[in-house]
Design a protein around this motif. Sequence first.
Motif, PDB file in Angstrom:
ATOM      1  N   SER A   1      -8.008  -8.033  -2.831  1.00  0.00           N
ATOM      2  CA  SER A   1      -8.326  -6.998  -1.859  1.00  0.00           C
ATOM      3  C   SER A   1      -8.054  -7.514  -0.448  1.00  0.00           C
TER       4      SER A   1
ATOM      5  N   ASP B   1     -10.502  -1.143   3.833  1.00  0.00           N
ATOM      6  CA  ASP B   1     -10.414  -2.059   2.687  1.00  0.00           C
ATOM      7  C   ASP B   1      -9.652  -1.408   1.543  1.00  0.00           C
ATOM      8  N   THR B   2      -8.795  -2.204   0.895  1.00  0.00           N
ATOM      9  CA  THR B   2      -8.001  -1.699  -0.220  1.00  0.00           C
ATOM     10  C   THR B   2      -7.940  -2.751  -1.317  1.00  0.00           C
TER      11      THR B   2
ATOM     12  N   ALA C   1      -6.417  -2.827   4.514  1.00  0.00           N
ATOM     13  CA  ALA C   1      -5.148  -2.115   4.673  1.00  0.00           C
ATOM     14  C   ALA C   1      -4.950  -1.747   6.138  1.00  0.00           C
TER      15      ALA C   1
ATOM     16  N   THR D   1       0.830  -1.209   0.000  1.00  0.00           N
ATOM     17  CA  THR D   1       0.000   0.000   0.000  1.00  0.00           C
ATOM     18  C   THR D   1       0.867   1.263   0.000  1.00  0.00           C
TER      19      THR D   1
ATOM     20  N   PRO E   1      -3.930   4.017  -3.722  1.00  0.00           N
ATOM     21  CA  PRO E   1      -4.750   3.896  -2.519  1.00  0.00           C
ATOM     22  C   PRO E   1      -5.246   5.255  -2.052  1.00  0.00           C
ATOM     23  N   SER E   2      -6.338   5.235  -1.321  1.00  0.00           N
ATOM     24  CA  SER E   2      -6.908   6.477  -0.799  1.00  0.00           C
ATOM     25  C   SER E   2      -6.065   7.005   0.356  1.00  0.00           C
TER      26      SER E   2
ATOM     27  N   GLU F   1      -6.491   4.801   3.363  1.00  0.00           N
ATOM     28  CA  GLU F   1      -5.764   3.532   3.287  1.00  0.00           C
ATOM     29  C   GLU F   1      -4.295   3.732   3.628  1.00  0.00           C
TER      30      GLU F   1
ATOM     31  N   ASP G   1       1.207   4.199  -2.903  1.00  0.00           N
ATOM     32  CA  ASP G   1       0.999   5.618  -2.626  1.00  0.00           C
ATOM     33  C   ASP G   1       2.175   6.439  -3.125  1.00  0.00           C
TER      34      ASP G   1
END
Length: 342
Positions: free
Chosen positions: A302, A259-260, A305, A226, A243-244, A247, A230
């Motif tokens: 998935s 969740d990722t 994260a 993750t 990823p957000s 996350e 990023d």
Amino acid sequence: MIFSKAGFGGAVADFEAAVVAQDAKRSGKAFVRLQETFGQAKEAERLDGGPRLAAVLAQVPPGPRAVVAVLVGACVERGADAERCAPGVRAGLRAALEAAAAFAEAWAATGGGPFPVPDAGEPGEETVERTGLDAAVGWWTLRQWEMAAVALLNHRAVRAGVGGGDRGELLRLLTGVEAASGQEFRSLGHALQVLDDEPLVALHRTSGTGYALRFFGIGDNFQLHTLLADALIGGGHVAGHAPSPQEVAVCRETPGQVDTVGSFDLTAPDGGRLWNEGAPADIPVVDGVRLLVLDEPSYRRSWPAGRFFPGMRGDVILERALGPEETERWFAHVSPAKELTG
């Protein structure tokens, strides 16, 4: 018999004094009070009590020693100085691993069979007869030492104090115990493999680009995955699923899980898959640097994260994009990704 004031602080003082004086009766009573009063301990009592208990660990008999170590770890989780507590817990962990290894050897020499599963009590008479008391207690208390050690290894300064030789020896002992017992001490194994200020070269196969990064405090490859996504996709360096912010935050230091969806296949230079369930220490070292290839995801995967160690802060830092010639030199070490079978 005169006890100190009530509460966890008083129990610590009584236990400390009794252990130093080798007063078994008094230390036994204070040991019970330690456990009874910890839940109501004030912050100042925990900050003071953790290092004081850690300092007398070596003088406590092996059985209760592990319980006291767990209390030390709990104090550290609530703010006690991890560096001051570390020497006592580290020495106790090593002794427990050595005793558990001796247990495994004695168990095999006396007929083998399934390892006994430690319970809340003490080792049974038959077990002690086969292996000896010290070895049996080492095996019986190893889960408690795992809890205590991981609580301290959450701290970067403590990890730095476990030098390469110490770390390698602890991992060697642990691996031997796991192989002999058929039981896994996954948290301890991962914690002992956490790397800090570790250089990494990541090669993105699709774009033919390369990146110099550095990471610390990463508990497993899910977290690494993750944070790499990023840095490289979120940072606009390569295409793919970024990823957000949420996350990313839970993979650094924010509590919880989010969740990722996977952004890459993580691949070793020889083309083999590096699984998310593994650790960054699994990434091969090439010319003194860990070398990782990022391939397009072969299937959608998935997961939640977050951090394998919720108390450990981690991050991946992009230092620079590699120039074309430097990237080409690193790609010279790389083979095509291998097909998954089975």
